[in-house]
Design a protein around this motif. Structure first.
Motif, PDB file in Angstrom:
ATOM      1  N   ALA A   3      41.680  30.165  33.443  1.00  0.00           N
ATOM      2  CA  ALA A   3      42.587  29.139  32.920  1.00  0.00           C
ATOM      3  C   ALA A   3      42.289  28.805  31.472  1.00  0.00           C
ATOM      4  O   ALA A   3      43.197  28.466  30.706  1.00  0.00           O
ATOM      5  CB  ALA A   3      42.491  27.881  33.791  1.00  0.00           C
ATOM      6  N   ALA A  55      38.514  30.610  38.561  1.00  0.00           N
ATOM      7  CA  ALA A  55      39.812  30.122  38.095  1.00  0.00           C
ATOM      8  C   ALA A  55      39.673  29.337  36.798  1.00  0.00           C
ATOM      9  O   ALA A  55      40.533  29.418  35.905  1.00  0.00           O
ATOM     10  CB  ALA A  55      40.458  29.257  39.177  1.00  0.00           C
ATOM     11  N   SER A  56      38.598  28.590  36.650  1.00  0.00           N
ATOM     12  CA  SER A  56      38.371  27.818  35.416  1.00  0.00           C
ATOM     13  C   SER A  56      38.196  28.754  34.222  1.00  0.00           C
ATOM     14  O   SER A  56      38.723  28.491  33.128  1.00  0.00           O
ATOM     15  CB  SER A  56      37.139  26.926  35.576  1.00  0.00           C
ATOM     16  OG  SER A  56      37.352  25.967  36.603  1.00  0.00           O
ATOM     17  N   ASP A  59      36.731  28.213  42.306  1.00  0.00           N
ATOM     18  CA  ASP A  59      37.004  27.267  41.231  1.00  0.00           C
ATOM     19  C   ASP A  59      36.372  27.714  39.909  1.00  0.00           C
ATOM     20  O   ASP A  59      36.973  27.566  38.838  1.00  0.00           O
ATOM     21  CB  ASP A  59      36.477  25.879  41.600  1.00  0.00           C
ATOM     22  CG  ASP A  59      37.276  25.230  42.726  1.00  0.00           C
ATOM     23  OD1 ASP A  59      38.389  25.727  43.016  1.00  0.00           O
ATOM     24  OD2 ASP A  59      36.780  24.258  43.313  1.00  0.00           O
ATOM     25  N   PHE A  67      45.304  26.623  35.988  1.00  0.00           N
ATOM     26  CA  PHE A  67      44.241  26.653  36.989  1.00  0.00           C
ATOM     27  C   PHE A  67      44.798  27.037  38.362  1.00  0.00           C
ATOM     28  O   PHE A  67      44.213  27.861  39.070  1.00  0.00           O
ATOM     29  CB  PHE A  67      43.535  25.297  37.060  1.00  0.00           C
ATOM     30  CG  PHE A  67      42.424  25.248  38.066  1.00  0.00           C
ATOM     31  CD1 PHE A  67      41.170  25.769  37.759  1.00  0.00           C
ATOM     32  CD2 PHE A  67      42.621  24.697  39.320  1.00  0.00           C
ATOM     33  CE1 PHE A  67      40.139  25.738  38.698  1.00  0.00           C
ATOM     34  CE2 PHE A  67      41.603  24.666  40.256  1.00  0.00           C
ATOM     35  CZ  PHE A  67      40.355  25.187  39.934  1.00  0.00           C
ATOM     36  N   SER A  68      45.942  26.456  38.737  1.00  0.00           N
ATOM     37  CA  SER A  68      46.543  26.777  40.035  1.00  0.00           C
ATOM     38  C   SER A  68      46.970  28.243  40.080  1.00  0.00           C
ATOM     39  O   SER A  68      46.785  28.929  41.108  1.00  0.00           O
ATOM     40  CB  SER A  68      47.749  25.875  40.304  1.00  0.00           C
ATOM     41  OG  SER A  68      47.352  24.523  40.388  1.00  0.00           O
ATOM     42  N   TYR A  69      47.540  28.723  38.983  1.00  0.00           N
ATOM     43  CA  TYR A  69      47.966  30.112  38.922  1.00  0.00           C
ATOM     44  C   TYR A  69      46.753  31.045  39.076  1.00  0.00           C
ATOM     45  O   TYR A  69      46.774  31.993  39.865  1.00  0.00           O
ATOM     46  CB  TYR A  69      48.682  30.387  37.605  1.00  0.00           C
ATOM     47  CG  TYR A  69      48.997  31.845  37.375  1.00  0.00           C
ATOM     48  CD1 TYR A  69      50.054  32.458  38.042  1.00  0.00           C
ATOM     49  CD2 TYR A  69      48.230  32.610  36.499  1.00  0.00           C
ATOM     50  CE1 TYR A  69      50.339  33.801  37.837  1.00  0.00           C
ATOM     51  CE2 TYR A  69      48.507  33.946  36.292  1.00  0.00           C
ATOM     52  CZ  TYR A  69      49.568  34.538  36.956  1.00  0.00           C
ATOM     53  OH  TYR A  69      49.836  35.871  36.746  1.00  0.00           O
ATOM     54  N   ALA A  70      45.692  30.772  38.323  1.00  0.00           N
ATOM     55  CA  ALA A  70      44.497  31.614  38.391  1.00  0.00           C
ATOM     56  C   ALA A  70      43.872  31.570  39.782  1.00  0.00           C
ATOM     57  O   ALA A  70      43.380  32.590  40.291  1.00  0.00           O
ATOM     58  CB  ALA A  70      43.490  31.169  37.334  1.00  0.00           C
ATOM     59  N   THR A  71      43.883  30.420  40.409  1.00  0.00           N
ATOM     60  CA  THR A  71      43.345  30.307  41.766  1.00  0.00           C
ATOM     61  C   THR A  71      44.113  31.190  42.735  1.00  0.00           C
ATOM     62  O   THR A  71      43.519  31.919  43.547  1.00  0.00           O
ATOM     63  CB  THR A  71      43.395  28.846  42.244  1.00  0.00           C
ATOM     64  OG1 THR A  71      42.612  28.029  41.371  1.00  0.00           O
ATOM     65  CG2 THR A  71      42.867  28.720  43.661  1.00  0.00           C
ATOM     66  N   LEU A  86      43.296  34.914  42.142  1.00  0.00           N
ATOM     67  CA  LEU A  86      41.978  35.298  42.665  1.00  0.00           C
ATOM     68  C   LEU A  86      41.963  35.330  44.190  1.00  0.00           C
ATOM     69  O   LEU A  86      41.308  36.185  44.794  1.00  0.00           O
ATOM     70  CB  LEU A  86      40.915  34.346  42.131  1.00  0.00           C
ATOM     71  CG  LEU A  86      40.617  34.462  40.632  1.00  0.00           C
ATOM     72  CD1 LEU A  86      39.651  33.376  40.190  1.00  0.00           C
ATOM     73  CD2 LEU A  86      40.063  35.844  40.292  1.00  0.00           C
ATOM     74  N   ALA A  89      35.061  36.191  35.645  1.00  0.00           N
ATOM     75  CA  ALA A  89      35.797  35.500  36.713  1.00  0.00           C
ATOM     76  C   ALA A  89      35.686  36.258  38.029  1.00  0.00           C
ATOM     77  O   ALA A  89      35.495  35.657  39.102  1.00  0.00           O
ATOM     78  CB  ALA A  89      37.257  35.334  36.314  1.00  0.00           C
TER      79      ALA A  89
END
Length: 377
Positions: free
Chosen positions: A35, A31-32, A28, A116-120, A123, A14
């Motif tokens: 997630a 983040a994917s 993206d 996904f929003s959290y990981a974005t 990062l 990532a």
């Protein structure tokens, strides 16, 4: 085989995808990956704490990091930053550092929406932390002789803060003036007692430094105000416009006085500006931005004159052992500033072309609750 390998691998992939490229597509992709692997969360947090620790090594402090994150990103990133800092900071690094951590404890925990929003968001934050440059490190200040002897100075500062808070909140000018005058008297007593005690005990007292946020809008005028307050308290201020702070160099009691007085004057200036602006709008005026810029510039200029006069009177009144002590401290502060900042440039105020704003700001400065320090015995 240990299970730490796969988790680390997800985080590494990532990071390779997202941290070293600025595109949304790269973000993206990273983040994917995160997630899709909840088991990587612990390693992801650990790596974030490493980024924070690296910022400390590059000279940053908790309040500095939070300030730049708040300016560049969103509230969720500030909450993530606070959680990382509180999770990482275990070593005691001085009273100012501890106070900054205490402020972060009031930040709400970051929300956990979809993965996904959290990981974005994580990062995005790590991208910023990774790119923080090295800045001038601040040494952890050694306790002065009064602090080493007990907690009287802490009680003194608590009392000063309470007096200034009441001065800012009261609606009665006479009461505000009396409260501010008492706070100034206590500031002077605290600083002078510390300087004399250090000289008489031959304590190895040396200047330190702290950073004070100088936030937009109208940050140039605010930096000028801070510089005036610093100069009147035998300190030097160096403004870092890019990161919205000034570094103030001086002895610890004087640094504390600068922080308290600058904050109080800024509150008074903002309240006076809001009132004056409302009166201007009532008269049909609409040029709010130029009015505010000129108001704060005039306020800073006039306050600077008043504080300089107070400082000059203070030195003139000095007698006996105190005058050489203060002179030696001035030299020490100048030398320390030159070592920290061997190259500086002068900044000029621009956009100060509103006559009404200048007039109102100067008048507000004349009304501000600033009293000369008490005459020295």
């Amino acid at each position: 085989m240990s299970s730490s390998g796969p988790r680390t691998g997800t985080v590494e992939r990532a990071f390779e995808a997202a941290l070293y490229a600025d595109t949304d597509a790269a973000l993206d992709t990273g983040a994917s990956l995160l997630a899709a692997d909840p088991a990587a969360d612990t390693e992801l947090t650990r790596r974030g704490e490493e980024f924070v620790a690296a910022a400390w090594r590059r000279g940053w402090q908790p309040a500095d990091v939070v300030r730049v994150v708040r300016r560049e990103l969103d509230p969720v990133h500030v909450q993530l930053t606070a959680a990382l800092i509180l999770g990482e900071s275990h070593e005691p690094r001085g009273a100012r550092w501890t106070a900054q951590l205490d402020e972060l404890k009031a930040e709400p925990r970051p929300p956990r929406a979809d993965r996904f929003s959290y990981a974005t968001a994580v990062l995005e934050l790590y991208r910023l932390l990774l790119r923080l440059p090295a800045i001038e490190p601040l040494d952890v200040p050694r306790p002065g002789p009064a602090a080493a002897a007990g907690h009287g100075d802490s009680r003194m500062l608590t009392r000063i803060r309470a007096l200034l808070a009441k001065a800012e909140a009261t609606g009665f000018p006479e009461e505000a003036e009396a409260l501010s005058a008492k706070a100034q008297e206590l500031m002077a007593r605290h600083s002078i007692d510390e300087a004399l005690l250090a000289a008489r005990t031959h304590a190895k007292d040396a200047p330190g430094a702290c950073r004070i946020g100088v936030e937009p809008p109208y940050e140039t005028a605010k930096a000028v105000l801070l510089d005036a307050v610093a100069g009147a308290n035998r300190c030097r201020a160096v403004w870092n416009e890019a990161f919205c702070f000034s570094t103030v160099v001086g002895f610890e009691p004087d640094l504390e006085a600068v922080e308290l007085l600058y904050t109080s004057l800024l509150v008074q200036a903002t309240a006076a500006m809001t009132k004056a602006e409302a009166a201007q709008r009532a008269g049909g005026r609409k040029r709010t931005k130029t009015f505010r810029q000129s108001f704060l510039a005039a306020y800073a200029h006039r306050i600077g004159d008043r504080l300089a006069s107070a400082a000059e009177g203070q030195v003139t009144a000095a007698e006996g052992d105190l005058l050489p002590v203060l002179a030696a401290r001035d030299v020490a502060v100048a030398d320390h500033t030159d070592r920290m900042f061997p190259r500086t440039v002068t900044t000029r105020l621009r956009g100060v072309d509103d006559a009404a704003g200048w007039h109102e700001g100067a008048a507000a400065a004349d009304r501000a609750q600033v009293q000369d320090r008490r005459r020295l015995p």
